[in-house]
Scaffold this active site. Structure first.
Site, PDB file in Angstrom:
ATOM      1  N   THR A  95      14.929  -1.089 -30.067  1.00 39.85           N
ATOM      2  CA  THR A  95      13.766  -0.322 -29.620  1.00 39.85           C
ATOM      3  C   THR A  95      14.073   1.152 -29.402  1.00 39.85           C
ATOM      4  OG1 THR A  95      14.240  -0.684 -27.269  1.00 39.85           O
ATOM      5  CG2 THR A  95      12.940  -2.376 -28.415  1.00 39.85           C
ATOM      6  N   ASP A 132      32.477  10.977 -25.319  1.00 40.83           N
ATOM      7  CA  ASP A 132      33.701  10.793 -26.102  1.00 40.83           C
ATOM      8  C   ASP A 132      34.658  11.959 -25.902  1.00 40.83           C
ATOM      9  OD1 ASP A 132      33.117   8.327 -27.188  1.00 40.83           O
ATOM     10  OD2 ASP A 132      32.132   9.151 -28.955  1.00 40.83           O
ATOM     11  N   ARG A 160      21.131   2.700 -24.744  1.00 40.51           N
ATOM     12  CA  ARG A 160      19.964   2.688 -25.631  1.00 40.51           C
ATOM     13  C   ARG A 160      19.925   1.385 -26.414  1.00 40.51           C
ATOM     14  NH1 ARG A 160      19.070   7.674 -29.625  1.00 40.51           N
ATOM     15  NH2 ARG A 160      18.901   8.723 -27.632  1.00 40.51           N
ATOM     16  N   ASP A 183      29.481  14.344 -29.118  1.00 35.27           N
ATOM     17  CA  ASP A 183      29.264  13.345 -28.072  1.00 35.27           C
ATOM     18  C   ASP A 183      30.040  13.750 -26.816  1.00 35.27           C
ATOM     19  OD1 ASP A 183      29.855  10.886 -26.438  1.00 35.27           O
ATOM     20  OD2 ASP A 183      28.599   9.955 -27.961  1.00 35.27           O
TER      21      ASP A 183
END
Length: 209
Positions: free
Chosen positions: A108, A203, A104, A200
């Site tokens: 933006t 992770d 990502r 996450d």
């Protein structure tokens, strides 16, 4: 319009309870993600077409059913999608594997491709895109568009936990894609994590946090 299938199998619900726990370690988290992926795969392949084939058993000739037509490809979205591949391969060991890497853009917030390696005949295969989490839907929408741009026509998306926002976004951009979800959660928080979610997934799968 592609269908949205939300699993209600007791084994899946039990295993999702395990991966949600903050005290579940990397080894158990990884193993359980793989097991859930296998159970989702079982449901996601329910509509595959079959052919009748004559064979010979030790007793006599008979007619059996075999998978017809298109072969399959599993395309994990890196890196968390890797955690779902082994579970699926246990059911469809002849499937070919591709990889799509997206990150990502911090400015933006749009997904940016950094890696894409697909089977040469991917366009002729039944494609299963996998990612444990469907949060905003940005990465899955981008990955599926990459596959369509390369000629893939029969695409399914599989995830373990999804937010309503992600489901809506994916359906809006790819209404032809079937979506298979192990659990639909409540919403996305301000930092775009699924609530209650599991944190996450990357992770926790790879022990990087």
């Amino acid at each position: 319009m592609g269908k949205v299938v939300i699993m209600d199998h007791p084994l899946i619900q039990h295993k999702i309870g395990l991966i949600r726990r903050i005290d579940t370690g990397t080894k158990d988290f990884r193993q359980t993600i793989s097991e859930i992926a296998m159970l989702i795969c079982y449901e996601a392949t329910r509509d595959l077409k079959l052919d009748e084939v004559e064979i010979e058993t030790p007793i006599c000739k008979t007619t059996v059913k075999e998978l017809k037509g298109k072969k399959m490809a599993i395309i994990p979205i890196l890196r968390a999608g890797l955690g779902m591949v082994d579970g699926m391969l246990s059911l469809i060991p002849a499937a070919k594997i591709g990889h799509i890497g997206l990150y990502r853009d911090p400015a933006t917030l749009e997904p940016v491709e950094y890696y894409c390696k697909l089977p040469a005949d991917c366009a002729e295969r039944e494609v299963f895109v996998v990612d444990p989490m469907l949060a905003t839907g940005g990465s899955s929408v981008a990955a599926i568009q990459m596959l369509k741009d390369k000629g893939c026509k029969s695409i399914h998306f599989m995830c373990i936990i999804a937010a309503p926002e992600g489901i809506e976004f994916l359906q809006k951009h790819h209404p032809d894609v079937d979506i298979y979800i192990a659990a639909k959660d409540a919403y996305l928080n301000d930092t775009k994590y699924i609530v209650p979610g599991l944190g996450d997934a990357g992770d926790r799968l790879f022990g990087t946090k």
